[in-house]
Design a protein around this motif. Structure first.
Motif, PDB file in Angstrom:
ATOM      1  N   LEU A 138       2.589  11.315  -8.969  1.00 46.98           N
ATOM      2  CA  LEU A 138       1.726  11.742 -10.074  1.00 46.98           C
ATOM      3  C   LEU A 138       0.842  12.915  -9.654  1.00 46.98           C
ATOM      4  O   LEU A 138       0.631  13.862 -10.434  1.00 46.98           O
ATOM      5  CB  LEU A 138       0.856  10.568 -10.517  1.00 46.98           C
ATOM      6  N   LEU A 139       0.328  12.884  -8.419  1.00 43.73           N
ATOM      7  CA  LEU A 139      -0.649  13.879  -7.968  1.00 43.73           C
ATOM      8  C   LEU A 139      -0.023  15.239  -7.681  1.00 43.73           C
ATOM      9  O   LEU A 139      -0.597  16.292  -8.005  1.00 43.73           O
ATOM     10  CB  LEU A 139      -1.359  13.379  -6.704  1.00 43.73           C
ATOM     11  N   GLY A 140       1.142  15.234  -7.046  1.00 44.67           N
ATOM     12  CA  GLY A 140       1.717  16.483  -6.554  1.00 44.67           C
ATOM     13  C   GLY A 140       1.159  16.799  -5.167  1.00 44.67           C
ATOM     14  O   GLY A 140       0.057  16.352  -4.802  1.00 44.67           O
ATOM     15  N   PRO A 141       1.875  17.573  -4.374  1.00 50.63           N
ATOM     16  CA  PRO A 141       1.492  17.818  -2.971  1.00 50.63           C
ATOM     17  C   PRO A 141       0.111  18.433  -2.801  1.00 50.63           C
ATOM     18  O   PRO A 141      -0.660  18.009  -1.928  1.00 50.63           O
ATOM     19  CB  PRO A 141       2.589  18.766  -2.461  1.00 50.63           C
ATOM     20  N   GLY A 142      -0.237  19.453  -3.601  1.00 51.01           N
ATOM     21  CA  GLY A 142      -1.520  20.137  -3.408  1.00 51.01           C
ATOM     22  C   GLY A 142      -2.708  19.220  -3.668  1.00 51.01           C
ATOM     23  O   GLY A 142      -3.634  19.115  -2.848  1.00 51.01           O
ATOM     24  N   ARG A 143      -2.722  18.509  -4.780  1.00 52.85           N
ATOM     25  CA  ARG A 143      -3.835  17.603  -5.102  1.00 52.85           C
ATOM     26  C   ARG A 143      -3.879  16.430  -4.129  1.00 52.85           C
ATOM     27  O   ARG A 143      -4.964  15.959  -3.775  1.00 52.85           O
ATOM     28  CB  ARG A 143      -3.709  17.100  -6.543  1.00 52.85           C
ATOM     29  N   ALA A 144      -2.698  15.978  -3.712  1.00 46.26           N
ATOM     30  CA  ALA A 144      -2.665  14.872  -2.763  1.00 46.26           C
ATOM     31  C   ALA A 144      -3.341  15.269  -1.451  1.00 46.26           C
ATOM     32  O   ALA A 144      -4.123  14.493  -0.870  1.00 46.26           O
ATOM     33  CB  ALA A 144      -1.223  14.435  -2.507  1.00 46.26           C
ATOM     34  N   SER A 145      -3.081  16.475  -0.985  1.00 45.13           N
ATOM     35  CA  SER A 145      -3.666  16.933   0.280  1.00 45.13           C
ATOM     36  C   SER A 145      -5.184  17.029   0.174  1.00 45.13           C
ATOM     37  O   SER A 145      -5.914  16.570   1.065  1.00 45.13           O
ATOM     38  CB  SER A 145      -3.067  18.297   0.646  1.00 45.13           C
ATOM     39  N   ALA A 188       0.836  -1.202   0.000  1.00 45.66           N
ATOM     40  CA  ALA A 188       0.000   0.000   0.000  1.00 45.66           C
ATOM     41  C   ALA A 188       0.868   1.249   0.000  1.00 45.66           C
ATOM     42  O   ALA A 188       0.572   2.246  -0.692  1.00 45.66           O
ATOM     43  CB  ALA A 188      -0.927  -0.011   1.213  1.00 45.66           C
ATOM     44  N   VAL A 189       1.966   1.211   0.773  1.00 50.04           N
ATOM     45  CA  VAL A 189       2.885   2.361   0.814  1.00 50.04           C
ATOM     46  C   VAL A 189       3.518   2.585  -0.557  1.00 50.04           C
ATOM     47  O   VAL A 189       3.628   3.723  -1.031  1.00 50.04           O
ATOM     48  CB  VAL A 189       3.968   2.121   1.890  1.00 50.04           C
ATOM     49  N   ALA A 190       3.920   1.480  -1.209  1.00 48.88           N
ATOM     50  CA  ALA A 190       4.541   1.599  -2.534  1.00 48.88           C
ATOM     51  C   ALA A 190       3.556   2.192  -3.542  1.00 48.88           C
ATOM     52  O   ALA A 190       3.927   3.043  -4.371  1.00 48.88           O
ATOM     53  CB  ALA A 190       5.035   0.229  -2.996  1.00 48.88           C
ATOM     54  N   LEU A 191       2.293   1.752  -3.502  1.00 45.60           N
ATOM     55  CA  LEU A 191       1.283   2.291  -4.406  1.00 45.60           C
ATOM     56  C   LEU A 191       1.038   3.765  -4.118  1.00 45.60           C
ATOM     57  O   LEU A 191       0.946   4.590  -5.051  1.00 45.60           O
ATOM     58  CB  LEU A 191      -0.016   1.498  -4.272  1.00 45.60           C
ATOM     59  N   ARG A 192       0.942   4.109  -2.848  1.00 43.90           N
ATOM     60  CA  ARG A 192       0.675   5.504  -2.473  1.00 43.90           C
ATOM     61  C   ARG A 192       1.809   6.416  -2.920  1.00 43.90           C
ATOM     62  O   ARG A 192       1.567   7.502  -3.481  1.00 43.90           O
ATOM     63  CB  ARG A 192       0.498   5.601  -0.955  1.00 43.90           C
ATOM     64  N   GLU A 193       3.047   5.987  -2.716  1.00 44.25           N
ATOM     65  CA  GLU A 193       4.184   6.842  -3.073  1.00 44.25           C
ATOM     66  C   GLU A 193       4.269   7.059  -4.585  1.00 44.25           C
ATOM     67  O   GLU A 193       4.565   8.174  -5.034  1.00 44.25           O
ATOM     68  CB  GLU A 193       5.477   6.219  -2.535  1.00 44.25           C
ATOM     69  N   ALA A 194       3.983   6.000  -5.351  1.00 45.46           N
ATOM     70  CA  ALA A 194       3.998   6.167  -6.807  1.00 45.46           C
ATOM     71  C   ALA A 194       2.891   7.121  -7.246  1.00 45.46           C
ATOM     72  O   ALA A 194       3.108   7.989  -8.118  1.00 45.46           O
ATOM     73  CB  ALA A 194       3.832   4.805  -7.488  1.00 45.46           C
ATOM     74  N   ALA A 195       1.706   6.995  -6.647  1.00 46.39           N
ATOM     75  CA  ALA A 195       0.580   7.847  -7.034  1.00 46.39           C
ATOM     76  C   ALA A 195       0.798   9.296  -6.607  1.00 46.39           C
ATOM     77  O   ALA A 195       0.422  10.229  -7.334  1.00 46.39           O
ATOM     78  CB  ALA A 195      -0.708   7.309  -6.420  1.00 46.39           C
ATOM     79  N   GLU A 196       1.413   9.494  -5.453  1.00 48.41           N
ATOM     80  CA  GLU A 196       1.628  10.868  -4.978  1.00 48.41           C
ATOM     81  C   GLU A 196       2.630  11.615  -5.856  1.00 48.41           C
ATOM     82  O   GLU A 196       2.558  12.847  -5.967  1.00 48.41           O
ATOM     83  CB  GLU A 196       2.094  10.854  -3.523  1.00 48.41           C
TER      84      GLU A 196
END
Length: 275
Positions: free
Chosen positions: A28-35, A18-26
């Protein structure tokens, strides 16, 4: 009904996959969209999640009540990559049970690495996204909320990663080899041909000579007397002696059943009356 995340604060997802998936997706998202996506996911704005080969889909509600269809893409394996993954997976018979129980061993990823394969996205470039909102090119907050719901789903059920890559859990079980576990040689015409020149146990049994019919004339009279008594033994000896005499003289007795004739019943070559 909206999806309620277990995580209420801090990073979402605890298992390594789950951590690996989240880090790869983040990435892509960038900090603002991730938040904003984390906030929307924790607020229960994701109404449903559907995972299918190559994509995860969700309906995500805006703060103003609008509902949007978001999608995150992770390509399914091509045929060659699928075969490599299945070969590695089938070398671990325990893997289907472990995945079903919520565990994805890191060892599988280590064995896939020489082939440049991973069940997870290897980098952000492997992910793509889409949404029917007007926030283009994105990724929008709806895709971001979808990402965090998917991360927590993969945290608990890593089988979702298989689904995204287009693999069913049952495919991880190696197909049975025809005839495996069968006891003894194969039956049928091929088995008969393969055995040419070698004696078959069943044939030996059929070819074995049957025991000769019992011939009372060859019975030891002493042993017979021990079993049935002297009086009965004398009657039996007299009976068969009479039959032998008839056979040797051409009387009605004819040949005995075993094809012999004229032999004294005690087998000694002497006439019992003279003995």
């Amino acid at each position: 009904m909206s999806i309620q995340l277990r995580s209420r604060r801090g990073p979402i997802g605890t298992a390594w996959q789950a951590v690996a998936l989240r880090e790869a997706a983040e990435r892509l998202l960038g900090p603002g969209r991730a938040s904003r996506g984390r906030a929307d996911a924790r607020a229960g704005r994701v109404q449903w999640l559907e995972v299918e080969p190559g994509a995860a889909r969700a309906a995500v509600e805006d703060p103003d009540g609008g509902l949007h269809q978001a999608r995150l893409d992770l390509p399914a394996y091509r045929d060659g990559d699928r075969e490599v993954f299945l070969q590695v997976a089938r070398a671990h018979p325990e893997l289907p049970a472990r995945l079903a129980a919520g565990t994805y061993p890191e060892q599988i990823e280590a064995e896939l690495a020489p082939s440049m394969l991973s069940l997870l996205p290897r980098d952000a470039a492997e992910l793509s996204h889409d949404c029917d909102c007007l926030d283009w090119p994105g990724p929008c907050r709806h895709v971001s909320a979808l990402v965090y719901v998917l991360v927590e789903a993969v945290d608990e059920h890593p089988v979702h990663l298989l689904t995204l890559r287009g693999i069913r859990l049952e495919e991880l079980v190696a197909p049975a080899t025809p005839g495996a576990g069968a006891a003894g040689p194969p039956r049928g015409e091929d088995a008969d041909d393969a055995g040419d020149g070698a004696p078959d146990a069943s044939d030996e049994g059929e070819a074995a000579p049957e025991p000769a019919p019992y011939d009372p004339r060859h019975t030891d009279p002493v042993r017979l007397a021990e079993v049935v008594g002297e009086e009965a033994a004398a009657i039996i000896a007299a009976f068969y002696h009479a039959g032998t005499a008839e056979a040797s003289s051409g009387g009605p007795g004819g040949e005995l059943v075993d094809g012999t004739s004229g032999e004294p019943v005690d087998g000694t070559g002497e006439d019992p009356e003279r003995g």
